[in-house]
Motif scaffolding. Sequence first.
Motif, PDB file in Angstrom:
ATOM      1  N   PHE A  69     -18.341 -31.892  37.627  1.00 57.02           N
ATOM      2  CA  PHE A  69     -18.272 -31.290  38.881  1.00 57.02           C
ATOM      3  C   PHE A  69     -18.525 -32.448  39.897  1.00 57.02           C
ATOM      4  O   PHE A  69     -19.343 -33.453  39.638  1.00 57.02           O
ATOM      5  N   PHE A  70     -17.778 -32.555  40.984  1.00 56.08           N
ATOM      6  CA  PHE A  70     -18.145 -33.476  42.281  1.00 56.08           C
ATOM      7  C   PHE A  70     -18.480 -32.837  43.269  1.00 56.08           C
ATOM      8  O   PHE A  70     -17.304 -31.823  43.985  1.00 56.08           O
ATOM      9  N   ILE A  71     -19.678 -32.560  43.522  1.00 56.35           N
ATOM     10  CA  ILE A  71     -19.959 -31.656  44.750  1.00 56.35           C
ATOM     11  C   ILE A  71     -20.179 -32.732  45.977  1.00 56.35           C
ATOM     12  O   ILE A  71     -21.231 -33.636  45.671  1.00 56.35           O
ATOM     13  N   LYS A  72     -19.794 -32.329  47.069  1.00 56.27           N
ATOM     14  CA  LYS A  72     -20.502 -33.235  48.326  1.00 56.27           C
ATOM     15  C   LYS A  72     -20.898 -32.002  49.200  1.00 56.27           C
ATOM     16  O   LYS A  72     -20.401 -31.374  49.713  1.00 56.27           O
ATOM     17  N   GLU A  73     -22.330 -32.108  49.421  1.00 59.00           N
ATOM     18  CA  GLU A  73     -23.061 -31.326  50.304  1.00 59.00           C
ATOM     19  C   GLU A  73     -22.732 -31.493  51.701  1.00 59.00           C
ATOM     20  O   GLU A  73     -22.220 -32.465  52.073  1.00 59.00           O
ATOM     21  N   TRP A  93     -13.946 -46.959  45.698  1.00 66.79           N
ATOM     22  CA  TRP A  93     -12.597 -47.121  45.043  1.00 66.79           C
ATOM     23  C   TRP A  93     -12.745 -47.376  43.544  1.00 66.79           C
ATOM     24  O   TRP A  93     -13.642 -48.321  43.243  1.00 66.79           O
ATOM     25  N   HIS A  94     -12.048 -46.771  42.851  1.00 70.35           N
ATOM     26  CA  HIS A  94     -12.320 -47.063  41.181  1.00 70.35           C
ATOM     27  C   HIS A  94     -11.119 -46.600  40.518  1.00 70.35           C
ATOM     28  O   HIS A  94     -10.309 -45.807  41.047  1.00 70.35           O
ATOM     29  N   GLN A  95     -11.152 -47.152  39.096  1.00 71.08           N
ATOM     30  CA  GLN A  95     -10.071 -46.658  38.056  1.00 71.08           C
ATOM     31  C   GLN A  95     -11.057 -45.712  37.348  1.00 71.08           C
ATOM     32  O   GLN A  95     -12.068 -46.126  36.638  1.00 71.08           O
ATOM     33  N   ASP A  96     -10.336 -44.640  36.612  1.00 69.12           N
ATOM     34  CA  ASP A  96     -11.501 -43.803  35.778  1.00 69.12           C
ATOM     35  C   ASP A  96     -11.692 -44.685  34.560  1.00 69.12           C
ATOM     36  O   ASP A  96     -12.800 -44.599  34.244  1.00 69.12           O
ATOM     37  N   LEU A  97     -10.609 -44.952  33.933  1.00 70.83           N
ATOM     38  CA  LEU A  97     -10.897 -45.638  32.717  1.00 70.83           C
ATOM     39  C   LEU A  97     -11.693 -46.889  32.382  1.00 70.83           C
ATOM     40  O   LEU A  97     -12.124 -47.326  31.375  1.00 70.83           O
ATOM     41  N   ALA A 118      -7.166 -33.519  35.720  1.00 75.95           N
ATOM     42  CA  ALA A 118      -6.841 -32.480  36.535  1.00 75.95           C
ATOM     43  C   ALA A 118      -8.059 -32.154  37.329  1.00 75.95           C
ATOM     44  O   ALA A 118      -8.975 -31.566  36.887  1.00 75.95           O
ATOM     45  N   TRP A 119      -7.725 -32.155  38.661  1.00 79.37           N
ATOM     46  CA  TRP A 119      -9.203 -31.843  39.658  1.00 79.37           C
ATOM     47  C   TRP A 119      -8.971 -30.733  40.401  1.00 79.37           C
ATOM     48  O   TRP A 119      -7.880 -30.465  41.244  1.00 79.37           O
ATOM     49  N   ILE A 120      -9.619 -29.694  40.249  1.00 79.57           N
ATOM     50  CA  ILE A 120      -9.347 -28.630  40.768  1.00 79.57           C
ATOM     51  C   ILE A 120     -10.258 -28.251  41.856  1.00 79.57           C
ATOM     52  O   ILE A 120     -11.486 -28.381  41.752  1.00 79.57           O
ATOM     53  N   ALA A 139     -12.223 -35.249  51.023  1.00 74.30           N
ATOM     54  CA  ALA A 139     -10.770 -35.030  50.045  1.00 74.30           C
ATOM     55  C   ALA A 139     -10.626 -36.504  49.362  1.00 74.30           C
ATOM     56  O   ALA A 139     -10.943 -37.549  49.924  1.00 74.30           O
ATOM     57  N   MET A 140     -10.381 -36.597  48.219  1.00 76.42           N
ATOM     58  CA  MET A 140     -10.057 -37.602  47.708  1.00 76.42           C
ATOM     59  C   MET A 140      -8.925 -38.592  48.148  1.00 76.42           C
ATOM     60  O   MET A 140      -8.047 -37.740  48.877  1.00 76.42           O
ATOM     61  N   ARG A 141      -8.774 -39.720  47.805  1.00 82.77           N
ATOM     62  CA  ARG A 141      -7.756 -40.600  48.566  1.00 82.77           C
ATOM     63  C   ARG A 141      -7.209 -41.400  47.327  1.00 82.77           C
ATOM     64  O   ARG A 141      -7.805 -41.861  46.417  1.00 82.77           O
ATOM     65  N   LEU A 180      -3.216 -33.980  39.911  1.00 83.40           N
ATOM     66  CA  LEU A 180      -3.311 -34.445  38.694  1.00 83.40           C
ATOM     67  C   LEU A 180      -3.254 -36.174  38.747  1.00 83.40           C
ATOM     68  O   LEU A 180      -2.413 -36.668  39.836  1.00 83.40           O
ATOM     69  N   HIS A 181      -4.257 -36.908  38.273  1.00 78.42           N
ATOM     70  CA  HIS A 181      -4.094 -38.383  38.530  1.00 78.42           C
ATOM     71  C   HIS A 181      -4.126 -39.071  37.281  1.00 78.42           C
ATOM     72  O   HIS A 181      -4.771 -38.768  36.123  1.00 78.42           O
ATOM     73  N   HIS A 182      -3.547 -40.117  37.042  1.00 81.86           N
ATOM     74  CA  HIS A 182      -3.551 -41.117  35.936  1.00 81.86           C
ATOM     75  C   HIS A 182      -4.896 -41.923  35.738  1.00 81.86           C
ATOM     76  O   HIS A 182      -5.400 -42.376  36.922  1.00 81.86           O
ATOM     77  N   TYR A 189      -5.981 -46.327  41.195  1.00 80.98           N
ATOM     78  CA  TYR A 189      -7.236 -46.539  42.472  1.00 80.98           C
ATOM     79  C   TYR A 189      -7.417 -45.426  43.189  1.00 80.98           C
ATOM     80  O   TYR A 189      -6.222 -44.564  43.768  1.00 80.98           O
ATOM     81  N   HIS A 190      -8.502 -44.792  43.402  1.00 74.27           N
ATOM     82  CA  HIS A 190      -8.812 -43.384  44.077  1.00 74.27           C
ATOM     83  C   HIS A 190     -10.390 -43.498  44.556  1.00 74.27           C
ATOM     84  O   HIS A 190     -10.931 -44.409  43.955  1.00 74.27           O
ATOM     85  N   SER A 191     -10.650 -42.717  45.609  1.00 75.38           N
ATOM     86  CA  SER A 191     -11.848 -42.794  46.083  1.00 75.38           C
ATOM     87  C   SER A 191     -12.139 -41.610  46.972  1.00 75.38           C
ATOM     88  O   SER A 191     -11.308 -40.574  46.838  1.00 75.38           O
ATOM     89  N   SER A 192     -13.408 -41.338  47.432  1.00 71.52           N
ATOM     90  CA  SER A 192     -13.378 -40.398  48.533  1.00 71.52           C
ATOM     91  C   SER A 192     -14.516 -40.533  49.521  1.00 71.52           C
ATOM     92  O   SER A 192     -15.539 -41.128  49.146  1.00 71.52           O
ATOM     93  N   PRO A 193     -14.247 -40.133  50.737  1.00 71.38           N
ATOM     94  CA  PRO A 193     -15.274 -40.584  51.649  1.00 71.38           C
ATOM     95  C   PRO A 193     -16.458 -39.344  51.849  1.00 71.38           C
ATOM     96  O   PRO A 193     -16.131 -38.146  50.980  1.00 71.38           O
ATOM     97  N   ARG A 246     -19.749 -27.138  51.991  1.00 67.87           N
ATOM     98  CA  ARG A 246     -19.965 -27.829  50.750  1.00 67.87           C
ATOM     99  C   ARG A 246     -18.611 -28.093  50.225  1.00 67.87           C
ATOM    100  O   ARG A 246     -17.706 -27.120  50.182  1.00 67.87           O
ATOM    101  N   ARG A 247     -18.435 -29.186  49.720  1.00 64.85           N
ATOM    102  CA  ARG A 247     -16.928 -29.579  49.108  1.00 64.85           C
ATOM    103  C   ARG A 247     -17.239 -29.655  47.359  1.00 64.85           C
ATOM    104  O   ARG A 247     -17.835 -30.481  47.028  1.00 64.85           O
ATOM    105  N   ILE A 248     -16.491 -28.682  46.878  1.00 66.64           N
ATOM    106  CA  ILE A 248     -16.384 -28.814  45.284  1.00 66.64           C
ATOM    107  C   ILE A 248     -15.222 -28.795  44.325  1.00 66.64           C
ATOM    108  O   ILE A 248     -14.399 -28.197  44.879  1.00 66.64           O
ATOM    109  N   LEU A 297     -11.397 -32.249  35.328  1.00 66.63           N
ATOM    110  CA  LEU A 297     -11.410 -31.893  33.875  1.00 66.63           C
ATOM    111  C   LEU A 297     -10.401 -33.134  33.308  1.00 66.63           C
ATOM    112  O   LEU A 297      -9.110 -33.595  33.687  1.00 66.63           O
ATOM    113  N   ARG A 298     -10.948 -33.810  32.294  1.00 66.91           N
ATOM    114  CA  ARG A 298     -10.257 -35.267  31.706  1.00 66.91           C
ATOM    115  C   ARG A 298      -9.605 -34.745  30.152  1.00 66.91           C
ATOM    116  O   ARG A 298     -10.236 -34.416  29.525  1.00 66.91           O
ATOM    117  N   PHE A 299      -8.337 -34.901  30.333  1.00 63.47           N
ATOM    118  CA  PHE A 299      -7.546 -34.410  29.265  1.00 63.47           C
ATOM    119  C   PHE A 299      -7.040 -35.782  28.490  1.00 63.47           C
ATOM    120  O   PHE A 299      -6.421 -36.625  29.389  1.00 63.47           O
TER     121      PHE A 299
HETATM  122  O1  LIG Z   1     -14.126 -35.694  43.577  1.00 58.52           O
HETATM  123  C1  LIG Z   1     -14.335 -36.793  44.085  1.00 58.52           C
HETATM  124  O2  LIG Z   1     -14.757 -36.766  45.258  1.00 58.52           O
HETATM  125  C2  LIG Z   1     -14.051 -37.826  43.300  1.00 58.52           C
HETATM  126  C3  LIG Z   1     -13.449 -37.432  41.846  1.00 58.52           C
HETATM  127  C4  LIG Z   1     -12.879 -38.617  41.066  1.00 58.52           C
HETATM  128  O3  LIG Z   1     -13.201 -39.520  41.177  1.00 58.52           O
HETATM  129  C5  LIG Z   1     -12.157 -38.502  39.730  1.00 58.52           C
HETATM  130  O4  LIG Z   1     -12.063 -36.982  39.375  1.00 58.52           O
HETATM  131  O5  LIG Z   1     -11.765 -39.299  39.204  1.00 58.52           O
END
Ligand SMILES: O=C(O)CCC(=O)C(=O)O
Length: 290
Positions: free
Chosen positions: A94-98, A107-111, A125-127, A138-140, A190-192, A196-200, A207-209, A213-215
Motif C-alpha cells: 500500500f501507498f497511503i497518504k494521510e 522521483w525514482h525508478q522502481d527497479l 499495476a497501481w489500483i 496523485a502519482m506523476r 500500469l507503469h514500467h 521516472y515517477h514520484s508523488s507529492p 486519505r489517499r490509498i 501490485l508488482r508483476f
Molecule cells: O503511491 C505513490 O504515491 C507512489 C507509488 C510508487 O512509487 C509506485 O507504485 O511505484
Amino acid sequence: MTGRFLDRARAEAYRERGYLFPVPAVSSAEARDLRQETEDLLGRTRDQPHVFQYTFNVPHLVLPGVHALVRDSRILDPVESLMGPNLLLWSAGFFIKEPHTTDFVGWHQDLRYWGLDDDSREITAWIALGDVTRDNGAMRFIPESHRHGMVEHRDTWLDSNQLSRGQELAVDVDENQAVDVELKSGEMSLHHGSLYHSSPANPSASRRIGLALRFITPEMRQVVGEADYATLVRGEDGFGHFRPEPEPAFDLDPAGLLEIDAMLREMNAYYYAGAEEKAPEVGARRVRTR
Ligand SMILES: O=C(O)CCC(=O)C(=O)O
C-alpha cells in the motif's frame, strides 16, 4: 480475444510512453470494500508494529481481499497483454497518504533497488482505492523516461520521503513534462519499472490509498539478495527462480507469519544493499515502502 486484454493501440501506447491509464480494474463498490477491509486491519493493528508491517508490505498474504485481487483476471488480462501469459506477483504494497500531511514519494525508478535483473520483465499495476487527484497526491509520470535505462539515485533518508532509503533520482527531471495520474476509485495505472515517477504530499482532507501490485515474468532473477519469493498468479513457471510465498491458512495465521518474517528479512537484503544506514528490524515501527 475476450476479457480485459488491451487492444494493440493501448499496448503500443504503453510501450511508447512507459505507462498507461486509466485502466478499469474493479468496481467502485469493490474498491470501497477493499479500502474498508484495509483501514480496519490497519486501525486494529496500529499498536502492533509487526502486524502493521505485514499489512503494508505483504497484504496479499494477510488480507483476503488482496489475496483474491492479485489473481483477478480484470487485473491480469491487461498485464498479460504487455508481458505474456506467465506471470508472477513479485510484491504488493500500500501507498497511503494521510490527509493534511507532508509525506511524498521522491522521483525514482522502481527497479533501481529491487535486485532484479531485467527491466523489460516487470510492470506495476497501481489500483486506486478512492478517487486519486492532483489535490490528494496523485502519482506523476515522465513520459518515455523508461527509455533512459537505469540511472543514478541518491539516498536522502528523509522521513517524509516514503521510499525505503528516501531515495531520489540524481539526474535532473523536467517536471514540466510530468503527467498527473488522476484515477477514479477502482481504476488502475500500469507503469514500467524504469519509468521516472514520484508523488507529492496530500494537503487535502481525505486519505489517499493506492495498492501497488508488482508483476514479473518467471525468467526474471534476483541477483543481489540471496533468495527471493514470488507467487505464480497465471500460466506456468518453467524456471523456478523464486521461492513460493507462504500462504497463511487464515487471516494473520501465526504459522504463516514466521515464514513471512524470513521473507521480509531477505527483502531487506536487496532493498538496503550498499546503503549507509542499516535496514530496519523486521517489525520495527517505521513502515517504509519501496
Ligand atoms: O503511491 C505513490 O504515491 C507512489 C507509488 C510508487 O512509487 C509506485 O507504485 O511505484
